[in-house]
Design a protein around this motif. Structure first.
Motif, short mmCIF file in Angstrom:
data_model
loop_
_atom_site.label_atom_id
_atom_site.label_comp_id
_atom_site.label_asym_id
_atom_site.label_seq_id
_atom_site.Cartn_x
_atom_site.Cartn_y
_atom_site.Cartn_z
N CYS A 1 7.77 -4.20 2.76
CA CYS A 1 7.76 -3.41 4.01
C CYS A 1 6.37 -3.12 4.60
N PRO A 2 5.45 -2.50 3.84
CA PRO A 2 4.21 -2.09 4.52
C PRO A 2 3.38 -3.26 5.00
N ILE B 1 -3.53 -0.30 2.35
CA ILE B 1 -2.68 0.15 3.46
C ILE B 1 -3.57 0.50 4.65
N LEU C 1 3.95 -3.94 8.53
CA LEU C 1 3.48 -2.85 9.39
C LEU C 1 1.97 -2.86 9.58
N ILE C 2 1.23 -3.14 8.51
CA ILE C 2 -0.23 -3.11 8.64
C ILE C 2 -0.75 -4.43 9.20
N PRO D 1 3.24 -2.64 -2.73
CA PRO D 1 3.18 -1.68 -3.82
C PRO D 1 4.03 -2.18 -5.00
N GLY E 1 11.39 -5.68 3.77
CA GLY E 1 12.71 -5.10 3.50
C GLY E 1 13.47 -4.62 4.72
N TYR E 2 12.74 -4.22 5.76
CA TYR E 2 13.42 -3.64 6.92
C TYR E 2 13.97 -4.68 7.89
N LYS E 3 13.68 -5.96 7.61
CA LYS E 3 14.16 -6.99 8.55
C LYS E 3 15.66 -7.20 8.35
#
Lengths: 582, 458
Positions: free
Chosen positions: A193-194, A163, A197-198, A124, A225-227
């Protein structure tokens, strides 16, 4: 609560063991600033151990237990050992931290300053937008035809459709469009981030597009970002990517003597320009900087250098180690923040090459630069000596900038990093004892072996011995705590609450931190120097940078505005009783 | 050249955004939440989101921007962020003690599908929300809309969670100011006050993001709409919402939830939009417009007359957010300037239609694009140059390369200070805009004039 203007005595404070070694090149030891306690007549005793308790007092038990390990009172042991600090661990949800994310460390910090790679953010729009020109990395293309994409922001601007159905198709198309428009040498893809996940396979897209385009190197970074627990994970991922996909692609040996790479210098506010100028005057040949004022081609060629210089240990030591293993290039820790540190670093490099002419030229340069530094330093020191600083920033800046403050007689009474590891605090000697937790394990460690053709140790055994004899450690970093005084507070990943408490207790004369902290500190009446991107000003590196910094700190701590916080009627409310002409 | 790679020829792009004219939802939600008194915005995602939003808002306002985060790591991303959010709620109420936590989601937590109301309910059941304290939320997926959408969603969240009808209508108007500066919010309140209309404005970032220097830091400054006021919005007799995109959803939600009727107006930027705002308030509240406002309006009109010769026929390119651009374009048309290139990154076809309607009498072709970017804007104006650029700081690169004066307007402004103190809304705001535009044009004329025609009186 201690009111402003009171003098505080720091109990348990000991003058630093290393003070004697830290004399400026042209200074008498007597001119060094005395320990803080001697300069400020004591009114209130503050004990760092007590402060530590106070910082933890308001937290829920679990939080306090965790933070207790991240806040230590420094103590230099007889063998130079320092206390252990818990760092590079998860930030606690809801505890307002300075930290950012892996994407920021990868795309924003390490790859951002390179001008001729199209850095394409897959996600995004926000991530690409926020990392667009905000770090003040300067760059100077070699001519009007040279590529410079740093002023551009490239994003796939992922929408709900991607997404739900996947974003690989859009990513491929975006790479194609970037190629068609700009024909860059390289395109870097950065996952947000996404994407993770996807399940978009950014690396597969990169491989496919690289093959399809033919003359454009396309590579990807899984820097969601979440790593990891902070930006630090992103630095590591960036190091791995650059080393795997770019370093060593061009074997052309450039002309010039004394070839070096500068690692972990990002040309914020023109720092790298100032260092480049010095290198040229000294006669070093700079092959590549990682990554201030850098170009893709410099990275590709960087394995032809003979020495790697590490400025920011945290963000770039991985590349240095991998280059040493694969190509035989040794590295040394240097620091161009502070005039004395700059002189010392230049001498170290000259010593490495062991060339009498070079050594003489380096001395000439130092001798030429120092008088201007000394003049300003003396003048500024008269107004700043005895004042106290706190530094909570980065992964090396909280260490490096202590030098500059010390040079104008200001002691750093508390410091900490935002995203560093134990080796940055305690020195690389603790590396073997660092436990690898689940968050660190998520970040790939590349297995590197000596290059069958290109591995070439730059130093003979005699050379290594000579360096040792000269007191120059190869592949070594002592960390921040060894150079701080006993009794100083060391706080990792400081929280907003702790920052406010420290201000309340110590009323420091200045704090160095980041933009998010800046105005909370200044609203408390304490000046705050932004030490990530400086907000404005610079360069602060090397000799001219030191002059700029002395002047900047002088301006800040002696700013008249702090005298006007109270209006006349707030200072003397009792005079308001009647009209004066009655 | 700083944007040396931007070609004049426009090629179709279906996947690549270059130099965006928008950012993502959560930052708008964070900004809106800061307009509640004693509220800590909370970003439910990885900590990079809140770090970026706080940094950008801080650089724009030069003020403390407080917020917290759920600090997602890989584990939370796989197993969901419930544990992180509950822990955050507990820590925030224990350590920072706000009255309200305003949670907004991110692309990360939206993709995972975290159910925020369920998590808030669980936190309440577990006693993590002290009595009298509130946790509200808004869904703000970054892959939908823009920062304006995020602002709108959080303002709607305030209504959803806090507005309540007490069964009868109180003579008071709700004002939703839109995604404007703290100084603008202050000006809108002043105008309502001048008219003598009792009102509740929400959100209200004045005195939060343009606060004074006192030598004492307060995490929760005196400004902001209070929870008690937000509750009472459900019993106001009507709502005036400024800015269709930013304020419309909350106004409509208030109508649905508490039967408070609403008027959704354009942002009161410029003469006409301010006229409509004042007149609407007058009619709703049944008040007479005081002479003081007539004087303000008359001054703006007077200055437009005085400056008309400098504005007439001068071409302008604009980038920004839809609500602002609609009013600004109207204002520019009203003073006989020609806004000919207008781009917003925020998607929505209605915008294009409305701009074309406003500019239908401009005697020059007009380019307009929603969901566009500044790369496109630059390409447009390379083929059809303009006399003035208006928009956020990022336009300075185009301004320099093309040597066009720039008036900074909108969000974010990262390289100038003052925009958060002086309004651009209302008649006074109009005056300020005109002064800025004229200064930019005249400074350029002075810079470029040959010596023989460099004039004292212009």
């Amino acid at each position: 609560m201690v009111a402003a203007g009171l003098n505080l005595r720091l109990t348990g404070w000991k003058a630093c063991a290393t003070d004697g070694e830290r004399n400026m090149a042209t200074l008498n030891p007597e001119e060094l600033s005395p320990p803080v306690a001697e300069m400020k007549p004591a009114v209130v005793d503050i004990n760092a151990e007590e402060v530590r308790k106070e910082l933890l007092g308001k937290y829920p038990t679990k939080v306090a237990r965790k933070r207790a390990k991240q806040i230590v009172v420094n103590e230099i042991g007889p063998d130079g050992a320092v206390p252990e600090i818990a760092v590079n661990v998860r930030t606690i949800p809801g505890i307002i931290s300075q930290r950012g994310c892996t994407y920021a460390g990868c795309k924003g910090v390490v790859l951002g300053p390179t001008r001729d790679i199209v850095n394409l953010t897959h996600g995004p729009i926000g991530c690409g937008f926020y990392s667009w020109l905000t770090r003040r990395n300067q760059t100077k293309p070699r001519g009007p035809e040279d590529h410079n994409f740093m002023t551009y922001c490239f994003s796939t601007d992922m929408q709900e459709e991607q997404i739900v159905f996947g974003g690989e198709k859009k990513l491929k198309q975006a790479v194609q469009e970037a190629y068609d428009l700009f024909h860059p040498k390289a395109i870097g893809i950065f996952a947000t981030c996404p994407v993770g996940l996807i399940g978009d396979d950014v690396h597969a897209v990169a491989r496919e597009m690289k093959e399809k385009l033919g003359d454009c190197n396309v590579f990807a970074f899984s820097c969601e970002g979440y790593k990891g627990v902070s930006q630090s994970a992103g630095h590591h991922i960036a190091n791995n990517g650059i080393f795997t996909h770019v370093v060593g692609l061009d074997n052309t040996v450039k002309e010039g003597k004394f070839k070096i790479n500068l690692l972990g210098e990002y040309n914020i506010g023109g720092d790298a320009f100032e260092i480049e100028r010095l290198f040229e005057e000294c006669g070093f040949t700079l092959i590549s900087t990682f990554s201030g004022n850098s170009s893709y081609e410099y990275f590709a060629n960087s394995h032809t250098a003979d020495l790697n210089l590490i400025m920011c240990h945290r963000s770039i030591n991985y590349v240095a180690e991998m280059m040493e293993t694969k190509f035989g290039i040794p590295w040394i820790k240097i620091n161009f923040i502070g005039a004395e540190a700059t002189a010392k670093s230049l001498r170290k490099i000259a010593k490495f090459f062991d060339d009498p002419e070079l050594i003489a030229r380096v001395e000439e340069v130092i001798a030429r630069e120092m008088p201007a530094v000394e003049k300003v330093r003396e003048e500024v020191k008269a107004r700043c000596a005895g004042k106290r600083a706190m530094l909570f920033v980065g992964g090396s800046r909280a260490h490096h900038y202590q030098e500059l403050f010390r040079e104008i007689g200001m002691e750093t009474i508390a410091a900490g990093y935002e995203f560093a590891h134990r080796d940055d605090y305690e020195g690389r000697r603790v590396l073997p004892s660092i436990k690898v937790d689940a968050d660190s394990r998520n970040i790939e460690e590349l297995h590197v072996e000596p290059d069958p053709e290109r591995y070439r140790p730059r130093l003979t055994e005699a050379g290594v011995a000579r360096m040792k004899e000269a007191g120059i450690e190869l592949s070594e970093y002592e960390g921040m705590m060894a150079e701080m005084c006993s009794g100083a507070l060391v706080i990792d990943d400081i929280s907003q609450f702790e920052t406010e408490k420290l201000i309340e207790i110590y009323r420091p004369d200045i704090i160095g931190a980041g933009i998010k902290e800046k105005y909370t500190i200044q609203k408390s009446g304490v000046p705050m120097k932004q030490l990530h991107s400086y907000d404005s000003g610079g360069p602060y590196a090397a000799f001219k940078g030191a002059i700029n910094f002395y002047r900047e700190i002088d301006r800040m701590v002696n700013n008249k505005v702090w005298k006007y916080l109270k209006a006349p009627w707030q200072e003397h409310p009792e005079l308001a009783a009647k009209y004066v002409w009655e | 050249m700083l944007l040396r790679h931007t070609p004049k020829e426009i090629t179709e792009r279906s996947a690549l955004t270059i130099n965006p004219a928008k950012t993502c939802q959560p930052i708008g939600a964070m900004y809106a939440a800061l307009g509640i008194h004693s509220c800590l915005p909370h970003s439910h995602g990885s900590q990079g989101c809140y770090a970026y939003h706080r940094s950008t808002l801080t650089r724009h306002y030069k003020e403390p921007v407080m917020a917290a985060t759920s600090s997602f790591t890989e584990g939370a991303s796989v197993f969901g962020g419930q544990a992180n959010l509950i822990q955050a709620i507990n820590n925030i109420f224990t350590v920072y003690e706000p009255e309200v936590i305003a949670v907004h989601t991110t692309c990360l937590s939206e993709t995972i599908g975290d159910d925020i109301p369920q998590i808030i309910a669980k936190a309440r059941d577990e006693g993590k929300i002290p009595p009298g304290r509130h946790v509200i939320h808004a869904n703000t997926p970054s892959y939908v809309g823009s920062h304006v959408t995020g602002f709108a969603n959080m303002v709607k969240g305030m209504v959803d969670y806090l507005a309540q009808s007490n069964g009868h209508k109180e003579s008071r108007v709700n004002i939703i100011p839109g995604y404007v500066e703290p100084g603008d919010m202050e000006e809108i309140k002043r105008l309502a006050g001048e008219l003598g209309v009792p009102h509740i404005m929400f959100p209200d970032t004045s005195n939060v993001l343009n606060g004074p220097q006192t030598g004492r830091y307060h995490m929760f400054p005196p400004g902001g709409v209070t929870v008690e006021e937000l509750t009472r919005t459900g019993s106001s007799m009507g709502t005036v919402a400024l800015g269709t995109l930013a304020s419309g959803p909350a106004a409509r939600a208030l109508d649905t939830k508490c039967k408070v009727p609403c008027e959704i107006l354009d942002l009161p930027i410029g003469l006409q939009a301010t006229d409509i705002f004042i007149d609407t308030l007058r009619q709703i509240a049944g008040v007479t417009v005081p002479e003081s406002i007539n004087i303000e309006r008359g001054r703006l009109l007077d200055v437009i007359t005085d400056m008309h010769q400098y504005f007439f026929g001068r071409k302008v390119a604009l980038a920004g957010d839809p609500d602002q651009l609609i009013s600004l374009t109207q204002f520019l048309v009203d003073i006989d300037m020609w806004p000919i290139h207008i781009v917003t990154g925020t998607p929505g076809k209605k915008f294009e239609k409305k701009i074309l309607e406003i500019t239908k009498d401009v005697p020059h072709p007009v380019n307009v694009k929603s969901g566009g970017d500044m790369f496109l804007l630059h390409q447009w104006l390379r083929s059809d140059p303009v006399d003035l650029l208006m928009g956020n700081t990022y336009l300075k690169y185009i301004a320099r390369d093309e040597d066009i004066p720039l008036v900074r307007f909108g969000f974010p402004i990262l390289d100038r200070i003052g925009h958060s103190y002086f309004p651009t809304v209302g008649y006074r705001g109009g005056l300020r805009l005109l002064e800025k535009i004229l200064d930019a044009l005249m400074d350029r004329q002075d810079r470029d004039a040959p010596e023989e025609s460099f004039e004292l009186v212009m």
